[in-house]
Design an enzyme around this catalytic site. Structure first.
Site, PDB file in Angstrom:
ATOM      1  N   HIS A  98      -0.723  -4.567  -3.619  1.00 56.97           N
ATOM      2  CA  HIS A  98      -0.694  -4.397  -2.171  1.00 56.97           C
ATOM      3  C   HIS A  98       0.742  -4.400  -1.686  1.00 56.97           C
ATOM      4  O   HIS A  98       1.653  -4.772  -2.422  1.00 56.97           O
ATOM      5  CB  HIS A  98      -1.487  -5.516  -1.483  1.00 56.97           C
ATOM      6  CG  HIS A  98      -2.943  -5.514  -1.827  1.00 56.97           C
ATOM      7  ND1 HIS A  98      -3.421  -6.059  -2.993  1.00 56.97           N
ATOM      8  CD2 HIS A  98      -4.017  -5.023  -1.171  1.00 56.97           C
ATOM      9  CE1 HIS A  98      -4.740  -5.905  -3.050  1.00 56.97           C
ATOM     10  NE2 HIS A  98      -5.132  -5.281  -1.956  1.00 56.97           N
ATOM     11  N   ASP A 115      -2.149  -0.739  -2.039  1.00 57.03           N
ATOM     12  CA  ASP A 115      -2.994  -0.599  -0.856  1.00 57.03           C
ATOM     13  C   ASP A 115      -2.303  -1.145   0.388  1.00 57.03           C
ATOM     14  O   ASP A 115      -1.415  -1.992   0.309  1.00 57.03           O
ATOM     15  CB  ASP A 115      -4.304  -1.357  -1.050  1.00 57.03           C
ATOM     16  CG  ASP A 115      -5.271  -0.618  -1.959  1.00 57.03           C
ATOM     17  OD1 ASP A 115      -4.868   0.388  -2.565  1.00 57.03           O
ATOM     18  OD2 ASP A 115      -6.425  -1.069  -2.069  1.00 57.03           O
TER      19      ASP A 115
END
Length: 222
Positions: free
Chosen positions: A186, A40
């Site tokens: 992430h 992400d």
């Protein structure tokens, strides 16, 4: 962190399991020893490039849920690189708001403008999106379903956003991995530091890495 995760499980996973939320995917087939890596908050021209280098070295394809508003200037090239190297470039909204705080028109605006930005760079309009913070409600699910989008969550949180220690991240993933897991990571320094060892350890445990759309058997793009 524990309170946040428990609240998220109650508010999000319970409606999915009870059938209130439809077309919301948390994991793949639990009978197959396969996992999918997802990242992400990309892109940037530093950590994203480093993650791509590591993935290329290990021959693993991943899904990157990208924030469209960061696709400017030098970051455009890393979006192109992500696509060109066979990874998925998917929708993580225009500006990373909590979709559950928005009305329907704002939800659609966030996702459609992000998808158009991705399409303008990669040539692909993504049908898969991940809500920031994993935050959804009935309105978010209904609105996105009406626009032909599929909500992608995760079944294994690497906790790279809070542990800040690469060894702890690897231990968390290896200790909790299950067949069909969608692994949440992430584009931060902790994920960069932990990724190579994580991939090696999972392969040693017999897990195969599949790109998200292939593991789930769904279309990623329109």
């Amino acid at each position: 962190m524990t309170q946040f995760l428990n609240t998220w499980r109650t508010d999000t996973l319970t409606p999915i399991q009870s059938g209130i939320y439809t077309n919301v995917i948390v994991n793949g087939n639990p009978n197959h020893k396969r996992v999918a890596l997802t990242f992400d908050d990309a892109p940037d021209d530093n950590n994203t490039d480093k993650l791509l280098d590591i993935l290329d070295y290990h021959g693993v394809k991943a899904a990157f849920f990208m924030i469209a508003r960061t696709m400017v200037e030098g970051n455009i090239s890393v979006v192109q690189r992500t696509n060109d190297e066979g990874h998925l470039v998917l929708n993580h909204t225009l500006s990373h708001p909590r979709l559950s705080d928005l009305n329907e028109s704002s939800i659609v605006y966030q996702l459609d403008h992000a998808a158009e930005q991705i399409e303008s760079i990669t040539g692909h309009y993504p049908l898969l999106y991940r809500p920031p913070y994993g935050s959804i409600n009935s309105l978010v699910v209904e609105s996105t379903n009406n626009h032909g989008l599929t909500t992608i969550l995760w079944s294994l949180d690497s906790l790279d956003w809070t542990l800040k220690d690469s060894d702890a991240v690897v231990e968390n993933v290896i200790s909790n991995v299950r067949n069909g897991d969608i692994i949440l990571m992430h584009r931060n320094a902790t994920s960069v530091a932990s990724l190579s060892e994580m991939i090696e350890e999972l392969k040693n445990k017999g897990y195969l890495f599949e790109r998200l759309d292939e593991m789930l058997g769904i279309r990623a793009y329109r």
